[in-house]
Design an enzyme around this catalytic site. Sequence first.
Site, mmCIF file in Angstrom:
data_model
loop_
_atom_site.group_PDB
_atom_site.id
_atom_site.type_symbol
_atom_site.label_atom_id
_atom_site.label_comp_id
_atom_site.label_asym_id
_atom_site.label_seq_id
_atom_site.Cartn_x
_atom_site.Cartn_y
_atom_site.Cartn_z
ATOM 1 C CG HIS A 191 57.631 20.528 4.311
ATOM 2 N ND1 HIS A 191 57.346 20.808 5.629
ATOM 3 C CD2 HIS A 191 56.623 21.080 3.591
ATOM 4 C CE1 HIS A 191 56.209 21.483 5.698
ATOM 5 N NE2 HIS A 191 55.747 21.673 4.473
ATOM 6 C CG HIS A 243 62.154 17.348 14.022
ATOM 7 N ND1 HIS A 243 60.911 17.173 13.451
ATOM 8 C CD2 HIS A 243 62.050 18.456 14.795
ATOM 9 C CE1 HIS A 243 60.084 18.116 13.881
ATOM 10 N NE2 HIS A 243 60.754 18.917 14.707
ATOM 11 C CG ASP A 290 51.585 17.359 -0.700
ATOM 12 O OD1 ASP A 290 52.283 18.195 -0.103
ATOM 13 O OD2 ASP A 290 50.386 17.139 -0.413
HETATM 14 P P1 AMP Z 1 52.906 22.899 4.465
HETATM 15 O O1 AMP Z 1 51.497 23.432 4.396
HETATM 16 O O2 AMP Z 1 53.907 23.708 3.688
HETATM 17 O O3 AMP Z 1 53.324 22.648 5.888
HETATM 18 O O4 AMP Z 1 52.864 21.529 3.685
HETATM 19 C C1 AMP Z 1 52.555 20.309 4.273
HETATM 20 C C2 AMP Z 1 52.225 19.381 3.140
HETATM 21 O O5 AMP Z 1 52.322 18.062 3.612
HETATM 22 C C3 AMP Z 1 50.822 19.557 2.562
HETATM 23 O O6 AMP Z 1 50.926 19.853 1.171
HETATM 24 C C4 AMP Z 1 50.165 18.199 2.832
HETATM 25 O O7 AMP Z 1 49.320 17.817 1.770
HETATM 26 C C5 AMP Z 1 51.361 17.298 2.949
HETATM 27 N N1 AMP Z 1 51.180 16.098 3.774
HETATM 28 C C6 AMP Z 1 50.704 16.032 5.045
HETATM 29 N N2 AMP Z 1 50.731 14.761 5.483
HETATM 30 C C7 AMP Z 1 51.252 14.010 4.467
HETATM 31 C C8 AMP Z 1 51.545 12.636 4.299
HETATM 32 N N3 AMP Z 1 51.312 11.730 5.281
HETATM 33 N N4 AMP Z 1 52.062 12.211 3.121
HETATM 34 C C9 AMP Z 1 52.294 13.102 2.120
HETATM 35 N N5 AMP Z 1 52.060 14.422 2.229
HETATM 36 C C10 AMP Z 1 51.541 14.871 3.377
HETATM 37 ZN ZN ZN Z 2 60.144 15.726 12.245
#
Ligand code: AMP
Ligand code: ZN
Length: 113
Positions: A99, A46, A30
């Site tokens: 995720h 997706h 993350d």
């Molecule tokens: P959620 O809030 O459960 O939808 O989690 C989304 C997660 O994706 C967050 O913890 C972000 O920090 C992470 N995130 C968003 N964009 C990226 C990226 N390009 N690479 C790695 N993590 C990401």
């Molecule tokens: Zn997607």
Amino acid sequence: MADCVFCKISAGEIPSKKVYEDDKVLAFYDLDPQAPVHVLIIPKEHIASADELTEENSGVVSHIFLVAARLAKELGLKNGYRIVNNCGEDGGQTVKHLHFHLLGGRSMKWPPG
Ligand code: AMP
Ligand code: ZN
């Protein structure tokens, strides 16, 4: 999905720090870690959220949990870990591609905020 950031990561169009990959799933660190170990595990297909799971597409979830347990061992999370799925607006989901967060390396609190 053309404008999905995790589809782009899965396709290699956006860089990520990969931890594990196979034909069905990808795991990467993350960007904004909430624990000493914070890995995201996503299906390559997706699926917008846990709310979009069906009999046809949900097999990947059990695979993700097996991958999470394997990664937890490999990443040294001997004392336990947390697997989190945020679903929808009230669940705190910000990226609309299914995720699971694998979090570890510190003691977790309950209930979550
Ligand atoms: P959620 O809030 O459960 O939808 O989690 C989304 C997660 O994706 C967050 O913890 C972000 O920090 C992470 N995130 C968003 N964009 C990226 C990226 N390009 N690479 C790695 N993590 C990401
Ligand atoms: Zn997607």
